[in-house]
Design an enzyme around this catalytic site. Structure first.
Site, PDB file in Angstrom:
ATOM      1  N   LYS A  54      -8.931   1.820  -6.340  1.00  0.00           N
ATOM      2  CA  LYS A  54      -8.014   2.929  -6.052  1.00  0.00           C
ATOM      3  C   LYS A  54      -6.679   2.623  -6.717  1.00  0.00           C
ATOM      4  O   LYS A  54      -6.438   1.485  -7.107  1.00  0.00           O
ATOM      5  CB  LYS A  54      -7.839   3.161  -4.559  1.00  0.00           C
ATOM      6  CG  LYS A  54      -7.492   1.927  -3.753  1.00  0.00           C
ATOM      7  CD  LYS A  54      -7.257   2.205  -2.285  1.00  0.00           C
ATOM      8  CE  LYS A  54      -8.502   2.659  -1.591  1.00  0.00           C
ATOM      9  NZ  LYS A  54      -8.322   2.867  -0.165  1.00  0.00           N
ATOM     10  N   CYS A  71      -3.663   2.878  -5.358  1.00  0.00           N
ATOM     11  CA  CYS A  71      -2.691   2.428  -4.372  1.00  0.00           C
ATOM     12  C   CYS A  71      -2.152   1.041  -4.754  1.00  0.00           C
ATOM     13  O   CYS A  71      -2.947   0.145  -5.019  1.00  0.00           O
ATOM     14  CB  CYS A  71      -3.376   2.384  -3.016  1.00  0.00           C
ATOM     15  SG  CYS A  71      -2.463   1.593  -1.695  1.00  0.00           S
ATOM     16  N   TYR A  93      -2.122  -1.477   9.018  1.00  0.00           N
ATOM     17  CA  TYR A  93      -1.005  -2.137   8.323  1.00  0.00           C
ATOM     18  C   TYR A  93      -0.079  -2.782   9.346  1.00  0.00           C
ATOM     19  O   TYR A  93       0.045  -2.326  10.480  1.00  0.00           O
ATOM     20  CB  TYR A  93      -0.187  -1.118   7.521  1.00  0.00           C
ATOM     21  CG  TYR A  93      -0.997  -0.260   6.601  1.00  0.00           C
ATOM     22  CD1 TYR A  93      -1.647  -0.796   5.494  1.00  0.00           C
ATOM     23  CD2 TYR A  93      -1.114   1.105   6.822  1.00  0.00           C
ATOM     24  CE1 TYR A  93      -2.387   0.003   4.639  1.00  0.00           C
ATOM     25  CE2 TYR A  93      -1.851   1.910   5.974  1.00  0.00           C
ATOM     26  CZ  TYR A  93      -2.491   1.356   4.879  1.00  0.00           C
ATOM     27  OH  TYR A  93      -3.226   2.145   4.046  1.00  0.00           O
ATOM     28  N   HIS A 139       0.838  -1.189   0.000  1.00  0.00           N
ATOM     29  CA  HIS A 139       0.000   0.000   0.000  1.00  0.00           C
ATOM     30  C   HIS A 139       0.881   1.249   0.000  1.00  0.00           C
ATOM     31  O   HIS A 139       2.044   1.188   0.383  1.00  0.00           O
ATOM     32  CB  HIS A 139      -0.839   0.076   1.282  1.00  0.00           C
ATOM     33  CG  HIS A 139      -1.728  -1.084   1.523  1.00  0.00           C
ATOM     34  ND1 HIS A 139      -3.047  -1.082   1.185  1.00  0.00           N
ATOM     35  CD2 HIS A 139      -1.487  -2.299   2.096  1.00  0.00           C
ATOM     36  CE1 HIS A 139      -3.593  -2.234   1.541  1.00  0.00           C
ATOM     37  NE2 HIS A 139      -2.665  -2.997   2.083  1.00  0.00           N
ATOM     38  N   HIS A 186      -2.470  -3.221  -3.409  1.00  0.00           N
ATOM     39  CA  HIS A 186      -3.870  -3.104  -3.012  1.00  0.00           C
ATOM     40  C   HIS A 186      -4.776  -3.049  -4.237  1.00  0.00           C
ATOM     41  O   HIS A 186      -5.791  -3.739  -4.300  1.00  0.00           O
ATOM     42  CB  HIS A 186      -4.033  -1.853  -2.148  1.00  0.00           C
ATOM     43  CG  HIS A 186      -5.402  -1.668  -1.575  1.00  0.00           C
ATOM     44  ND1 HIS A 186      -5.689  -0.630  -0.750  1.00  0.00           N
ATOM     45  CD2 HIS A 186      -6.557  -2.368  -1.704  1.00  0.00           C
ATOM     46  CE1 HIS A 186      -6.970  -0.697  -0.385  1.00  0.00           C
ATOM     47  NE2 HIS A 186      -7.510  -1.740  -0.959  1.00  0.00           N
TER      48      HIS A 186
END
Length: 147
Positions: A136, A138, A39, A10, A116
């Site tokens: 997204k 990421c 995380y 990420h 991700h």
């Protein structure tokens, strides 16, 4: 110990010209209702790796994948204007490669290293998650090619 089948990379989705500390990350995650940082590892721009959640605990970083994964986040991911960009410093790149190598040695079973965005749904069902299908961007780089 949990069974691990994914190492998920990420970015913090923060601007490259602004620091984003571990305390900043924790405050943001607490404000989102998490019980601490979601995380397991956080990599700062200088390459410092911080263990932010014990790997024995399930993370909170990708819905539907947390139970059997380890989340690794690097500081950055946006350019100075707020647009997605691979902002990793040489120190971050080196630290990320080393951390992933260590984790792969520890969890010898079939472990997939991915970003991700790679876990977004395959909307057209063709077997490939394409950029237009990403939920997204990421981590703002292609994990399989540029780790």
């Amino acid at each position: 110990m949990r069974k691990i089948n994914h190492l998920i990379i990420h970015c913090s989705a923060t601007r490259e010209d602004r620091p984003y500390t571990v305390a900043d990350l924790q405050n943001d995650h607490l404000s989102r209702g998490f019980h601490g940082i979601g995380y397991h590892y956080y990599i700062r721009r200088d390459g410092t790796v911080t263990n932010t959640r014990p790997i024995e605990l399930v993370g909170a970083h990708v819905k539907g994948y947390n139970k059997h994964s380890i989340g690794i986040c690097y500081e950055g991911g946006l350019d100075a204007s707020g647009n997605p960009k691979d902002t990793r410093t040489p120190e971050q790149r080196s630290a990320l490669r080393l951390l992933v190598a260590q984790l792969l040695r520890r969890f010898k079973d079939e472990v997939r290293v991915c970003g991700h965005r790679d876990l977004s749904p395959d909307l057209n069902g063709d077997g490939t998650v394409e950029p237009r299908e990403w939920v997204k961007q990421c981590p703002c780089f292609e994990v399989g090619r540029k780790l």
